[in-house]
Design a protein around this motif. Structure first.
Motif, mmCIF file in Angstrom:
data_model
loop_
_atom_site.group_PDB
_atom_site.id
_atom_site.type_symbol
_atom_site.label_atom_id
_atom_site.label_comp_id
_atom_site.label_asym_id
_atom_site.label_seq_id
_atom_site.Cartn_x
_atom_site.Cartn_y
_atom_site.Cartn_z
ATOM 1 N N ILE A 80 7.122 3.035 5.243
ATOM 2 C CA ILE A 80 6.843 1.890 6.107
ATOM 3 C C ILE A 80 5.616 2.217 6.948
ATOM 4 O O ILE A 80 5.074 3.314 6.850
ATOM 5 N N SER A 132 4.809 3.316 10.133
ATOM 6 C CA SER A 132 5.643 3.783 11.226
ATOM 7 C C SER A 132 4.999 3.620 12.600
ATOM 8 O O SER A 132 5.700 3.625 13.602
ATOM 9 N N THR A 182 4.797 -2.018 15.028
ATOM 10 C CA THR A 182 6.128 -2.482 15.406
ATOM 11 C C THR A 182 6.851 -3.012 14.173
ATOM 12 O O THR A 182 6.236 -3.311 13.150
ATOM 13 N N VAL A 183 8.161 -3.126 14.308
ATOM 14 C CA VAL A 183 8.993 -3.640 13.226
ATOM 15 C C VAL A 183 8.524 -5.042 12.832
ATOM 16 O O VAL A 183 8.348 -5.367 11.656
ATOM 17 N N ASN A 216 5.297 -4.894 10.937
ATOM 18 C CA ASN A 216 5.538 -4.451 9.567
ATOM 19 C C ASN A 216 5.863 -5.635 8.663
ATOM 20 O O ASN A 216 5.292 -5.791 7.591
ATOM 21 N N ARG A 254 15.311 -5.349 17.264
ATOM 22 C CA ARG A 254 14.411 -4.196 17.216
ATOM 23 C C ARG A 254 12.950 -4.605 17.027
ATOM 24 O O ARG A 254 12.081 -3.748 16.892
ATOM 25 N N ALA A 305 8.174 1.082 14.310
ATOM 26 C CA ALA A 305 9.096 1.277 13.189
ATOM 27 C C ALA A 305 9.550 2.729 13.067
ATOM 28 O O ALA A 305 10.652 3.007 12.621
ATOM 29 N N LEU A 318 13.060 3.852 14.574
ATOM 30 C CA LEU A 318 14.336 3.304 14.090
ATOM 31 C C LEU A 318 15.189 4.400 13.465
ATOM 32 O O LEU A 318 14.673 5.428 13.037
ATOM 33 N N GLN A 341 15.501 1.991 9.096
ATOM 34 C CA GLN A 341 14.218 2.093 8.389
ATOM 35 C C GLN A 341 14.364 1.676 6.935
ATOM 36 O O GLN A 341 13.481 1.018 6.379
ATOM 37 N N LEU A 399 14.500 -1.985 6.915
ATOM 38 C CA LEU A 399 13.163 -2.528 7.123
ATOM 39 C C LEU A 399 12.361 -2.444 5.826
ATOM 40 O O LEU A 399 11.653 -3.380 5.460
ATOM 41 N N GLU A 400 12.519 -1.323 5.150
ATOM 42 C CA GLU A 400 11.790 -1.168 3.885
ATOM 43 C C GLU A 400 12.191 -2.269 2.899
ATOM 44 O O GLU A 400 11.334 -2.849 2.224
#
Lengths: 435, 253
Positions: free
Chosen positions: B91, B93, B96-97, B100, B141, B146, B149, B154, B157-158
């Protein structure tokens, strides 16, 4: 300059630029307008002009280093060729009495920088990392070497001079006075900075960050890492060219030094000193560096030693640069706890400064003893004149160094502890005591 | 006959003299959930990398919706509707989430390399990203970097990044690797939810996940597919029992 996603509630309205985003720019414009009123002397304006040109250059460099993760050792080339091109334009305008006003000149420098960046970027941005850095170094050396070969464009060793006052008067202004040039440069500085900031908010600007962090992942999101780098590279070349045009207007001469790898090294140093992680970092770096350069170089012959030490200290202890140090304080400031840090800071930083001053005095003494003419034993340091060959100044310097550093180390644990508490939500100001 | 979502024909890959993928033929239909299993070193990840253009194949063909993918870079393959996740979390990293996910929406929403649009002014982007975050349960979040997390988050998120671009063929490389039981259950539910009506191809070691999620299973052993079929057929296949599954299923209990 934080990201703009706030709350779902505000998203439902069409998101426009918020006050928090516009305010820094308005303040900057007002600040630049009143600055010459506060510091009106010619020498001050000279420094401020240099500062603003460096800001544009450093921001353009950070489009590569900070935003796009490309370490370039040859960025001065784009500023240089932009400047040389503007110099030629200046001479053409003078010879043919073309109806072009001076303030539009930097845009041509930018376009020329963009042109060169397009050519070089087409092959140098295929890979990031070492390959990119090496190509940038090679191109930098190549073009610097061209400056003595292609004399028609670069003017050989004498450089390329020009005269900015032959342009069509711009609303009655002929740019004879420094202050008029100041406002011209200020206008371009704000405009360039704003455009570069907006660039970082566009899809290709956001993807530049993504490619910097993880090029492979970016490829699996449909973006070619190479093309994303290419667009950042072209943008950086364009704004470096604008800085070159401003340089041409301000100094009315460009020489081979403008293209040299030394110049490329300095802009790397400035950008890193200011901080690559935040948009405004390079601005701080350019201001700090120009001040140091113009103030220190008058005071000391070995000012570059201090600059080198400062750079080393930044890389080793504050890799976020000045901007990083400033932003470190944001969480504590949000909780209204900056006041907690004032005391411990004073108790640590004041002795540290004394220690550093002592160390600098030792360096100066050593330099004076080794390099001054025989018989010349008088030296002035920190507004005091004394005999550098007597023992007393040495003792004072050594005591200041050792004492300052020792005191600073005494204060450090307390500072660390207070720092930790100031950044821990719900913590009390002092251990044991009620808040 | 309809064109399969993904078709492999005589796919081979050698590294030096070592042949890792030794002639794989496989056809995966649309909206099918297909798991690829096999012992360690069988070449599962290599197979993934060949399909997604990370490595060039030595010979053979990969067809996505009938189009040959030979010589295409990962970003071109992605634009044709294939998206993948990685075995090792991959991701952005430092971002931010939210950022991403927003980045993964840019291409599919047609922003390309534009430098005249402001991403924060696009309501489609912001809402689209929030919708994905909602699906992967990371709304709270959104503004965190990222990198901070938890591992399971994570991985989620991926998966979010992988599906966000709207690809219709999703490839997940060991989505539950290194997770606890409860985390695994969470990710399995997530995968089921987000791959609704999409083609899913996954490599997975956890047999519980495989048999719970997959419509079809292929068993890859030493670079060859020794069996393909419905879960119960594969489970009953004596060749599979001998080569791999017997041991793997025993290890489960």
């Amino acid at each position: 300059m934080t990201d703009t996603y706030q709350k779902t509630a505000t998203v439902t309205k069409a998101p426009v630029f918020s006050m928090a985003q516009v305010a820094p720019w308005v303040i900057a414009v007002i600040f630049l307008m009143v600055l010459p009123i506060a510091f009106g002397s010619n020498s001050a304006i000279t420094i401020m002009n240099q500062m603003m040109i460096t800001i544009v250059f450093a921001l353009s460099y950070n489009m590569l280093l900070g935003q796009g993760g490309m370490l370039s050792f040859g960025h001065a080339v784009y500023m240089g060729v932009g400047g040389f091109f503007c110099m030629h334009l200046m001479n053409i305008v003078e010879a043919n009495e073309l109806p072009i006003p001076l303030p539009v000149l930097p845009i041509f420098g930018g376009l020329f920088g963009l042109g060169l960046a397009t050519i070089v970027g087409s092959f140098s941005t295929r890979k990031a990392g070492t390959v990119f850095a090496m190509i940038s170094l090679g191109i930098g050396e190549l073009i610097a070497a061209c400056s003595v070969i292609i004399v028609a464009f670069f003017g050989g060793e004498e450089g390329m001079p020009g005269d900015r006052t032959y342009f069509l008067p711009f609303f009655g202004t002929e740019f004879l006075r420094q202050i008029e040039v100041y406002y011209l440069i200020a206008f371009w500085t704000v405009l360039s900075a704003l455009l570069m900031y907006l660039f970082s908010r566009t899809p290709v600007g956001r993807m530049a960050n993504a490619v910097r962090d993880n090029p492979e992942r970016a490829e699996f999101l449909g973006y070619s890492a190479r093309w994303v780098r290419f667009f950042s590279f072209c943008g950086a070349g364009f704004f470096a060219g604008i800085a070159g045009g401003l340089f041409a207007i301000n100094y009315e001469i460009l020489t081979e030094t403008n293209l040299s790898t030394t110049q490329s090294g300095i802009i790397l140093l400035i950008t890193f000193l200011g901080g690559v992680g935040f948009f405004f970092g390079p601005i701080l770096g350019a201001i700090a560096f120009t001040l140091l350069q113009s103030v220190l170089s008058l005071q000391s012959e070995i000012w570059q030693l201090y600059l080198g030490a400062l750079f080393l200290a930044t890389v080793m202890f504050f890799p976020g640069g000045l901007a990083g140090v400033l932003m470190m304080h944001v969480p504590a400031a949000r909780m209204g706890r900056l006041g907690w840090l004032v005391g411990p800071y004073l108790r640590t930083i004041l002795p540290a400064l004394i220690g550093i001053a002592g160390l600098a005095a030792l360096m100066e003494l050593l330099f004076h003893v080794r390099h001054s003419a025989t018989g010349d034993t008088d030296m002035t340091l920190f507004w005091v004149t004394f005999d550098s060959h007597s023992i007393l100044p040495w003792i004072v310097a050594i005591v200041a160094t050792v004492g300052g550093i020792w005191l600073a180390r005494q204060g450090a644990p307390k500072l660390r502890e207070t720092w930790h508490r100031a950044n821990t939500p719900g913590a009390a100001k002092t251990t044991g005591g009620a808040a | 006959m309809t064109v399969p979502a993904l078709q492999l024909e005589g796919l081979r890959k050698s590294f030096g003299k070592t042949e890792i993928i030794r002639g794989v033929d496989l056809s995966i239909g649309r909206s099918e959930r297909h798991a690829i299993i096999g012992p360690n070193g069988a070449g599962k990840s290599t197979l993934f990398n060949l399909i997604t253009g990370r490595f060039p194949q030595t010979s053979g063909k990969v067809r996505l919706h009938g189009h040959d993918l030979a010589g295409m870079a990962p970003f071109e393959i992605n634009r044709r509707g294939l998206s993948r996740s990685f075995q090792i979390t991959n991701i952005f990293s430092n971002m931010t989430v939210f950022e991403n996910v927003r980045c993964s929406l840019l291409w599919s929403q047609g922003y390309k390399y534009s430098f005249w649009n402001m991403v924060s002014r696009s309501r489609e982007l912001t809402e689209g990203a929030m919708e994905i975050l909602e699906q992967i349960n990371l709304t709270s979040r959104a503004q965190l970097p990222a990198g901070v997390l938890s591992y399971a988050e994570q991985r989620a998120l991926e998966i979010g990044i992988t599906i966000a671009g709207g690809a219709d063929v999703i490839m997940l490389d060991e989505p539950t690797a290194g997770m606890s039981h409860s985390e695994t259950d969470y990710i399995v539910e997530l995968i089921r939810k987000v791959t609704e009506n999409k083609t899913l191809i996954m490599v997975e070691h956890d047999m519980g996940v495989v048999f719970g999620l997959a419509d079809y299973i292929s068993v890859l052993v030493y670079g060859e597919i020794i069996a393909t079929g419905r879960p119960e057929e594969v489970r009953a296949n004596p060749k599979v029992q001998e080569a791999y599954l017997g041991a793997a299923l025993e290890a489960e209990h």
